[in-house]
Write a protein that holds these residues in place. Structure first.
Motif, PDB file in Angstrom:
ATOM      1  N   SER A  14      -6.556  -6.254   7.071  1.00 35.85           N
ATOM      2  CA  SER A  14      -5.125  -6.410   7.371  1.00 35.85           C
ATOM      3  C   SER A  14      -4.829  -7.807   7.894  1.00 35.85           C
ATOM      4  O   SER A  14      -3.825  -8.424   7.514  1.00 35.85           O
ATOM      5  CB  SER A  14      -4.676  -5.369   8.395  1.00 35.85           C
ATOM      6  OG  SER A  14      -4.739  -4.088   7.844  1.00 35.85           O
ATOM      7  N   SER A  33       4.578  -8.661   7.489  1.00 28.18           N
ATOM      8  CA  SER A  33       5.027  -7.674   8.464  1.00 28.18           C
ATOM      9  C   SER A  33       4.255  -6.365   8.332  1.00 28.18           C
ATOM     10  O   SER A  33       3.843  -5.767   9.333  1.00 28.18           O
ATOM     11  CB  SER A  33       6.527  -7.421   8.293  1.00 28.18           C
ATOM     12  OG  SER A  33       6.961  -6.413   9.167  1.00 28.18           O
ATOM     13  N   GLU A  34       4.048  -5.928   7.097  1.00 31.08           N
ATOM     14  CA  GLU A  34       3.298  -4.690   6.858  1.00 31.08           C
ATOM     15  C   GLU A  34       1.866  -4.809   7.384  1.00 31.08           C
ATOM     16  O   GLU A  34       1.345  -3.908   8.039  1.00 31.08           O
ATOM     17  CB  GLU A  34       3.276  -4.383   5.357  1.00 31.08           C
ATOM     18  CG  GLU A  34       2.458  -3.167   4.988  1.00 31.08           C
ATOM     19  CD  GLU A  34       2.310  -3.034   3.482  1.00 31.08           C
ATOM     20  OE1 GLU A  34       1.202  -2.673   3.047  1.00 31.08           O
ATOM     21  OE2 GLU A  34       3.282  -3.307   2.751  1.00 31.08           O
ATOM     22  N   ARG A  35       1.217  -5.940   7.109  1.00 28.11           N
ATOM     23  CA  ARG A  35      -0.169  -6.150   7.549  1.00 28.11           C
ATOM     24  C   ARG A  35      -0.260  -6.295   9.068  1.00 28.11           C
ATOM     25  O   ARG A  35      -1.202  -5.814   9.690  1.00 28.11           O
ATOM     26  CB  ARG A  35      -0.773  -7.383   6.872  1.00 28.11           C
ATOM     27  CG  ARG A  35      -0.795  -7.328   5.375  1.00 28.11           C
ATOM     28  CD  ARG A  35      -1.700  -6.239   4.848  1.00 28.11           C
ATOM     29  NE  ARG A  35      -1.833  -6.387   3.421  1.00 28.11           N
ATOM     30  CZ  ARG A  35      -1.568  -5.437   2.541  1.00 28.11           C
ATOM     31  NH1 ARG A  35      -1.192  -4.263   2.943  1.00 28.11           N
ATOM     32  NH2 ARG A  35      -1.700  -5.664   1.265  1.00 28.11           N
ATOM     33  N   THR A  61       1.797  -4.938  11.218  1.00 24.59           N
ATOM     34  CA  THR A  61       2.022  -3.593  11.746  1.00 24.59           C
ATOM     35  C   THR A  61       0.745  -2.767  11.667  1.00 24.59           C
ATOM     36  O   THR A  61       0.368  -2.080  12.622  1.00 24.59           O
ATOM     37  CB  THR A  61       3.165  -2.893  10.979  1.00 24.59           C
ATOM     38  OG1 THR A  61       4.363  -3.661  11.149  1.00 24.59           O
ATOM     39  CG2 THR A  61       3.381  -1.475  11.469  1.00 24.59           C
ATOM     40  N   ARG A  62       0.070  -2.844  10.540  1.00 24.54           N
ATOM     41  CA  ARG A  62      -1.184  -2.097  10.362  1.00 24.54           C
ATOM     42  C   ARG A  62      -2.255  -2.588  11.330  1.00 24.54           C
ATOM     43  O   ARG A  62      -2.939  -1.797  11.972  1.00 24.54           O
ATOM     44  CB  ARG A  62      -1.669  -2.224   8.922  1.00 24.54           C
ATOM     45  CG  ARG A  62      -2.904  -1.410   8.610  1.00 24.54           C
ATOM     46  CD  ARG A  62      -3.098  -1.319   7.111  1.00 24.54           C
ATOM     47  NE  ARG A  62      -4.274  -0.595   6.739  1.00 24.54           N
ATOM     48  CZ  ARG A  62      -4.401   0.730   6.761  1.00 24.54           C
ATOM     49  NH1 ARG A  62      -3.389   1.473   7.143  1.00 24.54           N
ATOM     50  NH2 ARG A  62      -5.528   1.307   6.404  1.00 24.54           N
ATOM     51  N   ARG A  92      -0.792   1.055  -3.321  1.00 25.99           N
ATOM     52  CA  ARG A  92      -0.716   1.761  -2.035  1.00 25.99           C
ATOM     53  C   ARG A  92      -1.399   3.124  -2.130  1.00 25.99           C
ATOM     54  O   ARG A  92      -2.121   3.529  -1.225  1.00 25.99           O
ATOM     55  CB  ARG A  92       0.737   1.919  -1.615  1.00 25.99           C
ATOM     56  CG  ARG A  92       0.906   2.485  -0.247  1.00 25.99           C
ATOM     57  CD  ARG A  92       2.346   2.486   0.150  1.00 25.99           C
ATOM     58  NE  ARG A  92       2.485   2.887   1.523  1.00 25.99           N
ATOM     59  CZ  ARG A  92       3.610   2.972   2.150  1.00 25.99           C
ATOM     60  NH1 ARG A  92       4.732   2.669   1.520  1.00 25.99           N
ATOM     61  NH2 ARG A  92       3.662   3.352   3.398  1.00 25.99           N
ATOM     62  N   ASP A 118       3.953   3.088  -6.709  1.00 26.94           N
ATOM     63  CA  ASP A 118       3.189   2.086  -5.968  1.00 26.94           C
ATOM     64  C   ASP A 118       1.707   2.435  -6.068  1.00 26.94           C
ATOM     65  O   ASP A 118       1.099   2.915  -5.119  1.00 26.94           O
ATOM     66  CB  ASP A 118       3.635   2.046  -4.512  1.00 26.94           C
ATOM     67  CG  ASP A 118       3.072   0.847  -3.758  1.00 26.94           C
ATOM     68  OD1 ASP A 118       2.215   0.130  -4.319  1.00 26.94           O
ATOM     69  OD2 ASP A 118       3.491   0.623  -2.614  1.00 26.94           O
ATOM     70  N   GLY A 128       7.583  -9.876   4.039  1.00 30.77           N
ATOM     71  CA  GLY A 128       7.500  -8.416   3.947  1.00 30.77           C
ATOM     72  C   GLY A 128       6.063  -7.928   4.012  1.00 30.77           C
ATOM     73  O   GLY A 128       5.744  -7.011   4.774  1.00 30.77           O
ATOM     74  N   VAL A 129       5.195  -8.546   3.238  1.00 33.25           N
ATOM     75  CA  VAL A 129       3.783  -8.169   3.248  1.00 33.25           C
ATOM     76  C   VAL A 129       3.162  -8.529   4.591  1.00 33.25           C
ATOM     77  O   VAL A 129       2.387  -7.762   5.164  1.00 33.25           O
ATOM     78  CB  VAL A 129       3.011  -8.836   2.085  1.00 33.25           C
ATOM     79  CG1 VAL A 129       1.510  -8.636   2.226  1.00 33.25           C
ATOM     80  CG2 VAL A 129       3.505  -8.280   0.754  1.00 33.25           C
ATOM     81  N   SER A 134       2.850 -13.508  14.147  1.00 32.46           N
ATOM     82  CA  SER A 134       3.767 -12.871  13.198  1.00 32.46           C
ATOM     83  C   SER A 134       5.125 -13.563  13.156  1.00 32.46           C
ATOM     84  O   SER A 134       5.870 -13.402  12.192  1.00 32.46           O
ATOM     85  CB  SER A 134       3.943 -11.388  13.530  1.00 32.46           C
ATOM     86  OG  SER A 134       4.718 -11.218  14.707  1.00 32.46           O
TER      87      SER A 134
END
Length: 139
Positions: free
Chosen positions: A51, A68-70, A72-73, A20, A17, A65-66, A112
């Protein structure tokens, strides 16, 4: 040969990755360059706004998925900003910022659950104004 195994494992993880890995190195480098508290707060705001914009883009693309990641950040950064407030020294400003951060968290978490990018952009714009003030302090 055994001592090289951790290096190889790290290289394999980095190659799996690269985006990342780059982001982690970039953030670590910018954090090391931030000489004071205001510089670190400025960096947190930059990462927070990035983010939120990423979450908006992912919402448009329906990439949960992305998104959710953003989210969360962004939420973690909002908690970090709030945890760094000094209520004794900051007084009303700290209390106001705590209210702003809590409201932003609620907006981000509510957004979200949907695929509408607008709330993420609104929060990013609102926090962008505060980020501008921190940037002038860090300069």
């Amino acid at each position: 040969m055994e001592p090289q195994r951790p290096v190889i494992a790290y290289a394999c993880a980095a190659l799996s990755d690269p985006e990342r890995t780059y982001r982690r190195i970039d953030v670590a480098g910018r954090a090391a360059q931030a000489a004071n508290g205001a510089g670190l707060v400025r960096l947190l705001y930059e990462e927070l706004i990035a983010s939120l914009r990423g979450a908006a883009f992912a919402a448009e693309a329906r990439n949960r998925g992305v998104k959710s990641e953003r989210v969360t950040r962004a939420t973690a950064i909002l908690f970090a900003l709030e945890a760094g407030l000094d209520f004794e020294a900051g007084g009303d400003v700290s209390r106001t910022l705590a209210t702003v951060y809590a409201g932003a968290r609620r907006q981000v978490l509510a957004a979200s659950l949907e695929d509408d990018p607008a709330p993420f952009r609104e929060v990013a714009a609102d926090l962008g104004e505060i980020a501008g003030a921190w940037a002038s302090l860090a300069a």
